[in-house]
Enzyme design. Sequence first.
Site, PDB file in Angstrom:
ATOM      1  N   ASN A  31      -0.814  -5.622  -6.248  1.00 21.80           N
ATOM      2  CA  ASN A  31      -0.782  -4.764  -5.119  1.00 21.80           C
ATOM      3  C   ASN A  31       0.492  -4.902  -4.338  1.00 21.80           C
ATOM      4  OD1 ASN A  31      -1.597  -7.254  -3.958  1.00 21.80           O
ATOM      5  ND2 ASN A  31      -3.634  -6.508  -3.502  1.00 21.80           N
ATOM      6  N   SER A  59     -10.189  -0.694  -2.163  1.00 22.71           N
ATOM      7  CA  SER A  59      -8.822  -0.172  -2.130  1.00 22.71           C
ATOM      8  C   SER A  59      -7.890  -1.236  -2.691  1.00 22.71           C
ATOM      9  CB  SER A  59      -8.413   0.175  -0.701  1.00 22.71           C
ATOM     10  OG  SER A  59      -8.125  -1.002   0.038  1.00 22.71           O
ATOM     11  N   ASP A  60      -6.696  -0.836  -3.047  1.00 23.23           N
ATOM     12  CA  ASP A  60      -5.666  -1.822  -3.327  1.00 23.23           C
ATOM     13  C   ASP A  60      -5.079  -2.261  -1.984  1.00 23.23           C
ATOM     14  OD1 ASP A  60      -3.882  -3.464  -4.635  1.00 23.23           O
ATOM     15  OD2 ASP A  60      -3.330  -1.971  -6.120  1.00 23.23           O
ATOM     16  N   GLY A  61      -4.341  -3.365  -2.001  1.00 19.44           N
ATOM     17  CA  GLY A  61      -3.843  -3.941  -0.763  1.00 19.44           C
ATOM     18  C   GLY A  61      -2.945  -2.979   0.014  1.00 19.44           C
TER      19      GLY A  61
END
Length: 784
Positions: free
Chosen positions: A2, A315-317
């Site tokens: 991420n 979510s991704d970071g």
Amino acid sequence: MNRREFTRALTGAGALMAELQTAQGAEQANQSVANAPYKNPKLPIPRRVADLLSRMTLEEKVEQISGGFHHGGVIDPTGKYNDQNYLNALRQMRGISTQIVPAHDRAVLRNAIQRYQIEKTRLGIPALFIGEGLHGFMENGSTSFPQAIGLASTWDPDLIHQVFTVVAEEASAVGVKQLFAPVVHIGREPRWGRVGESLGEDPYLISRMGVAAVSAFQGGKAFPVSKHHTLATLKHFVGYGQPEGGRNDAPRNCAERVLREAFFPAYKACVQEGHVASIMAAYNEIQGGVPCHINHWLLTRVLREEWGFDGYVTSDGGALEMLVNFHHIAEDNAGAARMALAAGVDFDLSNGAVYKTLVDEVKAGRVAEKQVDGAAGKILAAKFRAGVFDDPYVDPDYAQRITSSKPHRDLALKAAQKTIILLKNEGNLLPLDVKKLKTIAVIGPNASAVHLGAYSRQPAHEVSILDGIRKRVGPGVKVLFEEGCDISSAQQGWTAWYQNKVDLPDPATQPAKIKAATEAARKADVAILILGGNESTCREAWNDKHLGDRDSLDLLGAQNKLVKSVLATGKPTVVFLINGRPLSINYVAEHVPAILEGWYIGQEGGTAAANVLFGDVNPGGKLPITFPRAVGEVPDYYNHKPSLHRPYLFQKPGPLFPFGWGLSYTTFKFSNLKLSKPQIGLEGEASVSVDVTNTGSREGDEVAQMYIRDRVSSITRPVKELKGFERVTLKPGETKTVHFKLTPAELGFYNINMDWVVESGMFDIMVGPNSAETTSVPLQVTAA
């Protein structure tokens, strides 16, 4: 992950809010729900989730889906609750993956935080500690295996299962019950800095490896997972591995058919066969302008409604903030929260700033509370599935005992040895006979440091290739070492992955290094060059000051000049590549007699490399990704369409090394390729068999690979598609019959109306040691 490393270990710390009661009051409240249904491990998880949700405030629900740290108290290892100890613990947790903290102490720390959560908060909701597990549990001291693309090179799902079983055990032993792995996106873009994190370019290979990894992490399909296992998180969904221009986070706008036939299969297999617990959405957009994090079709209609996924989507970071400041599709965090939640994102993997706006959004009537309930319920279900409600504590002594234990290090060595690929061996230069050598020159910028690749931490034990060679040959052989040249300005080793500013070496400093290396080669009986790339030249480009994608696949710096100078000595020369992406090593491939590919081969890589170089181990790895001759040939994946065949002017046709390529110190013969029946119906099945014989003088591994081609179809189909493989070990003269099965799943595709069909006609069934060298038999599929 991420954009920024996920060092937080807590998720959904719902009870640790600023407005929480005092520890004493929370303890009393906790006692009042001691007999609540959600506390009963005998009840099904959906009922426990429903009961717990009914007792939670809106703020508590939002806390479950927004992550982050909050104030409160914690019990320290001596048994005394202390607010300052708690704050110190949280600070330590934020950086624990970067600190040299023994496994015992990490377990104690997480036990302490968990004890507070369960015993001293209103509802006793435990924490779910999350970590990274790309090729090892990403905390210092843990066992580091070969990078993902190296593990894919083993073509051995059973070995992958063993590796990720260890990764899960080392993580769960210190209290981490969910890991962000495996990565099952397709790595079709070698310019991209994250291609090394992938399992290669083929959907079938990735599917088999991915399912093996998920099963290993979770211990099977049953929930809750056992004490020694973790929840798995697939990433990154979807299309992330073939960004436009090879630039990280760039769009992947392609036809739905391409998504379904190339990018979806590995995810679908891990959902339906592996029952994966979590999926991470990708940063990129698809479908001509829809970021994955707000793509309702992707995250709800396909993932949940079509495939039956019942886990949670994270979510991704920082990805939800990117909807505002990167994709420019939301005006503010509140707008981003509304869109992501409606699309199907259940957890905000950042500092919680986006999903925390949902409290006000619900109160203002812009978001229905039942949407928050749906997301929070999935996070709570994950905690029940992870077993942290009913079995929250770990044994620190056990954690210390098994982390980087000898069996785990032995497995890391085994995996490294099975990863290594023999690309070329002209004149059977390899293996080297140590009895005939008095002096060896070990040369190259990757020889003396251990390169682990992305998402790594310092292992408790590691061996460089230089040290591995020295130990293997012993004091009776003189080993000369020269660096020869530089690859980049970054520091050596995996920490270069984090260094922002990276420059090419000063050309003026390279001739002296090349001269010294050449003199060493001249004094030696053989020269072993350890070349390639490093963690600073192939990595995640998470912002404009931290780049990792490239517009060239050539060897960087003066490496080719070094090779030319060493070859000019006339001494036998071997090149061993350490790198994270396919490289266009045209000069090396043409002029160096022996070439090995190692990718990043993990903490035991030096021992593995030496064992292969000197013949203690016969290499049997195969390329999971194509090596193009030049960056201009990209895309160059093997399963291309028929129209993508015409070579470039002044360029040789075909790749430098094809998908599935890999040689051995012995030889193999494929024969007696047969079908159980020459004709089947549209719903029929057939079996394929082939004899593989070791025709050489030593034991070795071969990978039988089965490909199919639909000769005539209603829409264009790939020139060939991998549909089966098996790695076999054969003694000299031994023959093994390998069997594959052909079903509608292997023969079907999406037609012009986007219906999954098997069409009548002729199929070529091809089997061989790689995608370029196969024999075939015809299979007739009839409508009758």
